[in-house]
Design an enzyme around this catalytic site. Structure first.
Site, short mmCIF file in Angstrom:
data_model
loop_
_atom_site.label_atom_id
_atom_site.label_comp_id
_atom_site.label_asym_id
_atom_site.label_seq_id
_atom_site.Cartn_x
_atom_site.Cartn_y
_atom_site.Cartn_z
N GLU A 51 4.87 30.71 -20.51
CA GLU A 51 5.65 31.60 -19.69
C GLU A 51 6.70 32.24 -20.58
O GLU A 51 7.23 31.59 -21.48
CB GLU A 51 6.33 30.76 -18.61
CG GLU A 51 6.41 31.43 -17.27
CD GLU A 51 7.03 30.50 -16.24
OE1 GLU A 51 7.38 30.99 -15.18
OE2 GLU A 51 7.17 29.30 -16.52
N CYS A 74 2.39 21.24 0.06
CA CYS A 74 2.16 22.61 0.53
C CYS A 74 2.08 22.62 2.05
O CYS A 74 1.34 21.85 2.65
CB CYS A 74 0.87 23.14 -0.08
SG CYS A 74 0.42 24.76 0.59
N CYS A 98 -4.18 26.45 -2.71
CA CYS A 98 -4.56 27.49 -1.76
C CYS A 98 -3.92 28.85 -2.05
O CYS A 98 -4.27 29.85 -1.42
CB CYS A 98 -4.23 27.05 -0.33
SG CYS A 98 -2.46 27.01 0.01
N ASP A 136 5.92 20.10 -12.02
CA ASP A 136 5.66 20.65 -13.36
C ASP A 136 4.17 20.84 -13.64
O ASP A 136 3.76 21.82 -14.25
CB ASP A 136 6.28 19.74 -14.43
CG ASP A 136 7.79 19.63 -14.28
OD1 ASP A 136 8.38 20.56 -13.68
OD2 ASP A 136 8.37 18.64 -14.74
N ASP A 170 4.19 24.32 -19.25
CA ASP A 170 5.39 24.57 -18.46
C ASP A 170 6.57 24.00 -19.22
O ASP A 170 6.60 22.82 -19.56
CB ASP A 170 5.26 23.92 -17.08
CG ASP A 170 6.52 24.13 -16.25
OD1 ASP A 170 6.91 25.29 -16.03
OD2 ASP A 170 7.14 23.13 -15.83
N CYS A 202 -1.78 23.99 3.10
CA CYS A 202 -2.99 23.20 2.93
C CYS A 202 -2.74 21.69 2.80
O CYS A 202 -3.67 20.91 2.75
CB CYS A 202 -3.80 23.69 1.73
SG CYS A 202 -3.07 23.23 0.15
N CYS A 220 1.38 27.36 -4.57
CA CYS A 220 0.43 26.24 -4.43
C CYS A 220 -0.82 26.53 -5.25
O CYS A 220 -1.49 27.54 -5.03
CB CYS A 220 0.07 26.01 -2.97
SG CYS A 220 -1.25 24.78 -2.76
ZN LIG Z 1 -1.58 24.99 -0.48
#
Ligand SMILES: [Zn+2]
Length: 403
Positions: A272, A344, A328, A354, A188, A347, A325
């Site tokens: 990326e 999150c 999940c 990062d 990243d 979850c 996330c």
């Molecule tokens: Zn999550």
């Protein structure tokens, strides 16, 4: 057993007064020929939608040399002039293929002065390099050895804004194979940290960069106070160029070590496709981003992956890596840049912004990679949400490295 690659080795050298004069004259002619050919191509393209070929440019150069005003072009070696036309040809090929913007004129002040010599325009004997039109070999500081029995095929000479002279020798080299591994890593590109790895490791900007930047700001302030055209301004300009050069040198060193390490340790590296231009729109980040030198790192990863037989996967930049996330698969709300840690809602997992992003990048990259080598996967709608993933071909010729 190793891989044969073309590799450029770059050294400083110290020209004699005569050599410096000859090279400066050559740089001037290279720039003139490049700009003049660009002007003709521009007139043909914008005026008549007509493309001019390298052969036509080359024929025009022959004609220019016969005119009284441009007869001085015959005084320098003709090879760097031909090479300038070849470079222009490449620039146009990239433009027509929509890989690059329209070629720009070379400026005496802003462009790096350089000249390229192919095999017929230099001699290489017992480690001594002599360029066309020169009686003596160049006084090169061999800061690191050339590969054994290296035969340079192309030599490029340049002078940077700080007045330092460099020669770059393109040679065949054998790359030792990297240790076998199945490891994969996601990267990243950071703002506060240069790069965060999916392993959780954070790589800070090179040491001294903060100090150097302060020095640069000071030198730039001083330059802005000097009267235009004065000798003091010239001195201040030189100082700014020197600090710039040092920052660039240190950064290149740092990125070389980092990219070599990442490629040696991993079979697959996922990054990326950040477009620096987009990030630069935010003025506050501009310095951090340009310093982070993400594009340089990407280029190094590209050719080093090709060298070592590793895989570089580039995922789409619209992939929501930081707000997705990793636990999940829920895509959260947009995260402002100052939010370094988040929870999150679905979850309850707590994420370092990062590290989470780097892990998501890795997952998306591995999914793309599983679709097959060299295949460009279709846009997929799996648990990674809206991710569209693309794989870029590894070009062995992508950016000939400078060492
Ligand atoms: Zn999550």
């Amino acid at each position: 057993m190793g891989r044969q690659v073309k590799r450029a080795f770059r050294y400083r050298f110290y020209p004699t007064g005569e050599q410096a004069a000859e090279l400066s004259r050559t740089f001037g002619c290279v720039r003139l020929v490049y700009n003049k050919a660009l002007e003709e191509r521009t007139r043909a393209w914008y005026g008549e939608k007509r493309r001019i070929s390298y052969v036509q440019s080359s024929a025009a150069l022959t004609q220019w040399k016969k005119t009284k005003e441009l007869a001085f072009l015959t005084e320098v070696s003709s090879v760097p002039l031909q090479q300038a036309l070849r470079h222009l040809q490449t620039a146009f090929a990239n433009f027509f293929a929509k890989r690059a913007k329209y070629p720009r004129y070379k400026s005496r002040k802003k462009s790096r002065a350089s000249a390229e010599y192919t095999r017929s325009a230099f001699t290489w004997r017992e480690g001594q390099l002599t360029l066309a039109k020169m009686a003596q070999p160049l006084d090169i500081r061999w800061s690191r050895p050339l590969p054994e029995d290296a035969e340079p095929t192309t030599v490029s000479v340049s002078r940077d804004a700080a007045g330092r002279w460099f020669v770059s020798l393109l040679c065949e080299d054998t790359i030792a194979p990297a240790p076998a591994t199945n490891a994969a890593v996601g990267l990243d590109a950071g703002i506060t940290t240069l790069v965060t790895l999916s392993t959780g490791e954070k790589i800070a900007n090179p040491r001294h960069e903060r100090q150097d930047r302060a020095r640069l700001a000071r030198a730039q302030r001083e330059l802005s106070r000097k009267v235009k055209g004065s000798a003091n301004r010239e001195k201040a300009r030189h100082k700014v160029a020197k600090v710039h050069a040092r920052i660039a040198d240190r950064r290149r060193d740092f990125l070389h070590k980092l990219s070599t390490r990442l490629v040696r340790e991993n079979q697959t590296v996922v990054i990326e496709d950040l477009t620096v231009r987009n990030l630069l729109k935010n003025g506050h980040l501009a310095r951090a981003i340009s310093d982070a030198a993400w594009t340089d790192l990407r280029m190094m990863l590209e050719y080093k992956c090709a060298w070592y037989g590793r895989e570089l996967v580039v995922i789409d930049r619209f992939f929501p890596s930081s707000k997705l996330c990793g636990n999940c698969g829920t895509v959260g709300a947009k995260l402002p840049l100052h939010v370094r840690e988040w929870t999150c809602e679905h979850c309850g997992a707590v994420h370092d912004r990062d590290v989470n992003a780097a892990r998501n990048i890795l997952a998306a990259g591995l999914a793309a990679s599983a679709c097959g080598d060299g295949v460009r996967p279709q846009r997929e709608s799996s648990r990674t949400g809206r991710s569209s993933v693309k794989q870029e071909p590894q070009r062995a010729t992508a950016g000939i490295p400078r060492l």
